[in-house]
Design a protein around this motif. Structure first.
Motif, PDB file in Angstrom:
ATOM      1  N   PHE A 182      25.213 -56.939  -2.660  1.00 54.55           N
ATOM      2  CA  PHE A 182      24.305 -57.111  -2.125  1.00 54.55           C
ATOM      3  C   PHE A 182      24.405 -55.695  -1.282  1.00 54.55           C
ATOM      4  O   PHE A 182      22.991 -55.233  -1.207  1.00 54.55           O
ATOM      5  CB  PHE A 182      24.502 -58.337  -1.519  1.00 54.55           C
ATOM      6  CG  PHE A 182      23.177 -58.150  -0.140  1.00 54.55           C
ATOM      7  CD1 PHE A 182      22.264 -58.404  -0.780  1.00 54.55           C
ATOM      8  CD2 PHE A 182      23.786 -58.056   1.170  1.00 54.55           C
ATOM      9  CE1 PHE A 182      21.261 -59.107   0.812  1.00 54.55           C
ATOM     10  CE2 PHE A 182      23.066 -57.962   2.625  1.00 54.55           C
ATOM     11  CZ  PHE A 182      21.612 -58.770   1.782  1.00 54.55           C
ATOM     12  N   TYR A 193      23.618 -61.961  -5.389  1.00 55.21           N
ATOM     13  CA  TYR A 193      25.206 -61.181  -5.476  1.00 55.21           C
ATOM     14  C   TYR A 193      26.367 -62.172  -4.954  1.00 55.21           C
ATOM     15  O   TYR A 193      27.552 -61.895  -5.771  1.00 55.21           O
ATOM     16  CB  TYR A 193      24.553 -60.216  -4.559  1.00 55.21           C
ATOM     17  CG  TYR A 193      23.249 -59.172  -4.912  1.00 55.21           C
ATOM     18  CD1 TYR A 193      23.982 -58.280  -6.183  1.00 55.21           C
ATOM     19  CD2 TYR A 193      22.514 -59.651  -4.092  1.00 55.21           C
ATOM     20  CE1 TYR A 193      22.570 -57.323  -6.527  1.00 55.21           C
ATOM     21  CE2 TYR A 193      21.188 -58.771  -5.199  1.00 55.21           C
ATOM     22  CZ  TYR A 193      21.799 -57.889  -5.921  1.00 55.21           C
ATOM     23  OH  TYR A 193      20.381 -57.218  -6.138  1.00 55.21           O
ATOM     24  N   CYS A 230      18.443 -63.166  -2.865  1.00 50.61           N
ATOM     25  CA  CYS A 230      19.252 -62.184  -2.642  1.00 50.61           C
ATOM     26  C   CYS A 230      20.611 -62.645  -2.942  1.00 50.61           C
ATOM     27  O   CYS A 230      22.316 -62.300  -2.836  1.00 50.61           O
ATOM     28  CB  CYS A 230      19.268 -61.366  -1.210  1.00 50.61           C
ATOM     29  SG  CYS A 230      17.658 -60.432  -0.856  1.00 50.61           S
ATOM     30  N   HIS A 255      22.620 -53.012  -3.179  1.00 50.56           N
ATOM     31  CA  HIS A 255      20.847 -53.523  -3.240  1.00 50.56           C
ATOM     32  C   HIS A 255      20.910 -53.318  -2.204  1.00 50.56           C
ATOM     33  O   HIS A 255      19.892 -52.206  -1.985  1.00 50.56           O
ATOM     34  CB  HIS A 255      21.047 -54.980  -3.127  1.00 50.56           C
ATOM     35  CG  HIS A 255      19.720 -55.758  -3.389  1.00 50.56           C
ATOM     36  ND1 HIS A 255      18.059 -56.014  -3.665  1.00 50.56           N
ATOM     37  CD2 HIS A 255      19.344 -56.301  -1.568  1.00 50.56           C
ATOM     38  CE1 HIS A 255      17.699 -56.262  -2.694  1.00 50.56           C
ATOM     39  NE2 HIS A 255      17.860 -56.735  -2.041  1.00 50.56           N
TER      40      HIS A 255
END
Length: 333
Positions: free
Chosen positions: A157, A212, A209, A160
């Motif tokens: 994450f 992750y 999200c 990202h």
């Protein structure tokens, strides 16, 4: 400073040279605690249920945050952007179209960027000064990426978040670069993440999200985020000028060009399996056929829509996929 919205990564160097504060509508939409309100704004206006949630979200952000100027990418991103531009133009938003050339020839990229510079009345010299400044921040994003797949100290994450934020540098490159510097200092003090499965994420950045954190429950770790990494321009330091930089940007061009770098990253990062994320009602869903045919490691397609969290069915599919990857690793040993 004037504010301008963007619908995806565009030549931000030109906008900053023209003294704009750049705002990526996607980042505001997906990080909002009440993200669904932006979708509701669009649907009340008449956007169909079968329209991509990202486009509806961007429309809602534009209206709610009173964005008066917008750069819309009409070639090389979403096929719905043109219609979004027409609706916003009707409501008084000043639209600046930008297109990544379909054929990906350097002379076409140059022509497109020169037209964009003319649109904002800036010259190449001014743009190159901004590019060199932004590349210092991009170098830190590249360092964070290396800490992800070489040192195994960065979560999927975090990888990202910081790379996807390079689309607009959170509207303040100095502040963003300092935040990155502090984050890297903190990361370097960590112990390595010890997971058996090394995952790659390809496709557009996710609505969901929590994917992750979820995979980490099954001894897995994302060490590659394809499009997010491209937003951070990892090869910008090797480009002689802005033309070469955007010529080397894989996301807006044909899938063969993207696949070449994806295969390289799979090998370099020792990736065991790929999660290919696609958005509901997006033409890029069809690309999954090519991805599964061309990549020689297991690929799981995950589709997102309006939810910003994984549903039970997707969690079950992810768990089964990760179990299979663990069995494969045991078999290979």
């Amino acid at each position: 400073m004037k504010k301008i919205g963007v619908t995806t990564t565009v030549p931000i160097e030109i906008l900053i040279a023209a003294d704009y504060e750049v705002v990526d509508l996607n980042n505001i939409f997906v990080t909002s605690e009440d993200y669904s309100k932006y979708i509701d704004i669009a649907e009340r206006k008449g956007f169909p249920k079968s329209c991509c949630a990202w486009k509806k979200g961007m429309y809602g952000v534009c209206v709610e945050h009173e964005i008066k100027e917008l750069v819309g990418v009409t070639e090389g991103d979403c096929s719905n952007t043109k219609a979004l531009e027409e609706v916003l133009d009707m409501q008084g938003v000043k639209i600046y179209p930008f297109a990544y050339p379909h054929g990906r020839k350097l002379e076409d990229v140059k022509r497109s960027l020169d037209n964009f510079m003319d649109m904002f009345d800036v010259n190449l010299s001014d743009v190159e000064k901004i590019r060199k400044r932004l590349n210092k921040a991009r170098a830190k994003a590249r360092k964070l990426d290396e800490l992800t797949f070489i040192n195994n100290k960065v979560s999927g994450f975090e990888n990202h978040l910081y790379q996807v934020s390079c689309s607009d540098f959170n509207s303040n490159v100095d502040k963003f670069e300092e935040e990155l510097r502090e984050k890297i200092e903190e990361i370097e003090k960590r112990s390595p993440i010890d997971k058996k499965i090394r995952l790659g994420y390809i496709g557009v950045p996710p609505m969901t999200c929590d994917i992750y954190d979820y995979v980490e429950n099954f001894d897995a770790h994302f060490v590659y985020n394809e499009v997010q990494r491209e937003f951070a321009f990892p090869r910008a330091d090797k480009a002689e000028n802005i033309y070469e930089q955007y010529y080397d940007y894989t996301y807006p061009y044909d899938i063969k060009f993207r696949l070449k770098d994806i295969k390289k990253q799979i090998k370099e990062r020792k990736i065991d399996g790929i999660i290919h994320y696609t958005q509901a009602f997006c033409y890029r869903q069809i690309e999954d056929i090519v991805m599964k045919k061309q990549l020689d490691i297991p690929v799981l397609n995950v589709e997102g829509d309006k939810l910003n969290f994984l549903d039970a069915r997707t969690k079950l599919r992810l768990e089964a996929f990760l179990d299979m990857l663990l069995d494969l690793k045991k078999f290979q040993k």
